[in-house]
Design a protein around this motif. Sequence first.
Motif, mmCIF file in Angstrom:
data_model
loop_
_atom_site.group_PDB
_atom_site.id
_atom_site.type_symbol
_atom_site.label_atom_id
_atom_site.label_comp_id
_atom_site.label_asym_id
_atom_site.label_seq_id
_atom_site.Cartn_x
_atom_site.Cartn_y
_atom_site.Cartn_z
ATOM 1 N N PRO A 225 -26.197 -26.474 0.272
ATOM 2 C CA PRO A 225 -25.065 -27.410 0.986
ATOM 3 C C PRO A 225 -23.416 -26.556 1.236
ATOM 4 O O PRO A 225 -23.272 -25.256 0.118
ATOM 5 C CB PRO A 225 -24.330 -28.483 0.014
ATOM 6 C CG PRO A 225 -25.550 -28.517 -0.379
ATOM 7 C CD PRO A 225 -26.046 -27.242 -1.154
ATOM 8 N N THR A 226 -22.865 -26.681 2.560
ATOM 9 C CA THR A 226 -21.985 -25.275 2.632
ATOM 10 C C THR A 226 -20.370 -25.956 2.852
ATOM 11 O O THR A 226 -20.289 -27.474 2.977
ATOM 12 C CB THR A 226 -21.979 -25.531 4.308
ATOM 13 O OG1 THR A 226 -22.278 -26.142 5.480
ATOM 14 C CG2 THR A 226 -23.400 -24.659 4.318
ATOM 15 N N PRO A 227 -20.013 -25.292 1.614
ATOM 16 C CA PRO A 227 -17.945 -26.360 1.170
ATOM 17 C C PRO A 227 -17.395 -26.335 3.293
ATOM 18 O O PRO A 227 -17.918 -25.910 4.358
ATOM 19 C CB PRO A 227 -17.163 -24.909 0.856
ATOM 20 C CG PRO A 227 -18.493 -24.299 1.189
ATOM 21 C CD PRO A 227 -19.628 -24.091 1.398
ATOM 22 N N PRO A 228 -16.943 -27.174 2.496
ATOM 23 C CA PRO A 228 -15.686 -27.540 4.140
ATOM 24 C C PRO A 228 -14.983 -26.225 4.393
ATOM 25 O O PRO A 228 -14.837 -26.077 3.485
ATOM 26 C CB PRO A 228 -15.107 -29.234 3.503
ATOM 27 C CG PRO A 228 -15.136 -28.449 2.002
ATOM 28 C CD PRO A 228 -16.317 -28.633 1.570
ATOM 29 N N GLU A 229 -14.622 -26.616 5.747
ATOM 30 C CA GLU A 229 -13.417 -25.360 5.830
ATOM 31 C C GLU A 229 -12.094 -25.544 5.703
ATOM 32 O O GLU A 229 -11.834 -27.280 6.159
ATOM 33 C CB GLU A 229 -13.709 -25.520 7.494
ATOM 34 C CG GLU A 229 -12.069 -23.558 7.659
ATOM 35 C CD GLU A 229 -13.060 -23.757 9.316
ATOM 36 O OE1 GLU A 229 -12.013 -22.821 10.041
ATOM 37 O OE2 GLU A 229 -14.044 -23.326 9.952
ATOM 38 N N GLN A 230 -11.377 -24.649 4.817
ATOM 39 C CA GLN A 230 -9.908 -25.641 4.454
ATOM 40 C C GLN A 230 -9.366 -25.520 5.810
ATOM 41 O O GLN A 230 -9.012 -24.214 6.159
ATOM 42 C CB GLN A 230 -9.556 -24.502 3.257
ATOM 43 C CG GLN A 230 -8.118 -24.794 2.786
ATOM 44 C CD GLN A 230 -7.269 -24.570 1.112
ATOM 45 O OE1 GLN A 230 -8.374 -23.483 0.739
ATOM 46 N NE2 GLN A 230 -6.478 -24.313 1.439
ATOM 47 N N PRO A 231 -8.493 -26.389 5.908
ATOM 48 C CA PRO A 231 -7.464 -26.363 6.588
ATOM 49 C C PRO A 231 -6.198 -25.441 6.367
ATOM 50 O O PRO A 231 -5.721 -24.920 5.530
ATOM 51 C CB PRO A 231 -6.833 -28.198 7.247
ATOM 52 C CG PRO A 231 -7.140 -28.831 5.936
ATOM 53 C CD PRO A 231 -8.056 -27.956 5.489
ATOM 54 N N ASP A 232 -5.774 -24.621 7.995
ATOM 55 C CA ASP A 232 -4.758 -24.459 7.464
ATOM 56 C C ASP A 232 -3.219 -24.540 7.633
ATOM 57 O O ASP A 232 -3.566 -25.956 8.418
ATOM 58 C CB ASP A 232 -4.762 -22.802 9.278
ATOM 59 C CG ASP A 232 -3.301 -21.827 8.756
ATOM 60 O OD1 ASP A 232 -4.044 -20.966 8.226
ATOM 61 O OD2 ASP A 232 -3.034 -22.057 9.016
ATOM 62 N N ASP A 233 -2.095 -23.821 6.732
ATOM 63 C CA ASP A 233 -1.274 -24.779 6.264
ATOM 64 C C ASP A 233 -0.276 -24.742 7.797
ATOM 65 O O ASP A 233 0.460 -26.334 7.885
ATOM 66 C CB ASP A 233 0.186 -23.779 5.790
ATOM 67 C CG ASP A 233 -0.290 -23.539 4.047
ATOM 68 O OD1 ASP A 233 -1.371 -24.549 3.319
ATOM 69 O OD2 ASP A 233 -0.415 -23.258 3.249
ATOM 70 N N SER A 234 -1.013 -24.470 8.739
ATOM 71 C CA SER A 234 -0.890 -24.706 10.139
ATOM 72 C C SER A 234 -0.422 -25.879 11.131
ATOM 73 O O SER A 234 -0.447 -26.634 12.077
ATOM 74 C CB SER A 234 -0.151 -23.216 10.960
ATOM 75 O OG SER A 234 -1.793 -22.587 11.429
#
Length: 53
Positions: free
Chosen positions: A9-18
Amino acid sequence: MADAQDPRPTPPEQPDDSECCRSGCDPCIFDLYQQELEEYRLKLKEWEARQAG
């Protein structure tokens, strides 16, 4: 070694603070990320068990 039929499985992409609009959305993009991260961790644990077996 990972099987092509059962990829890691691949981890989800963390959203940027912006990416957060700071308007109190429910759910916030970071809430959704945390849910996806929990699902990823569960799937990874299951995948690791299959690989060990």
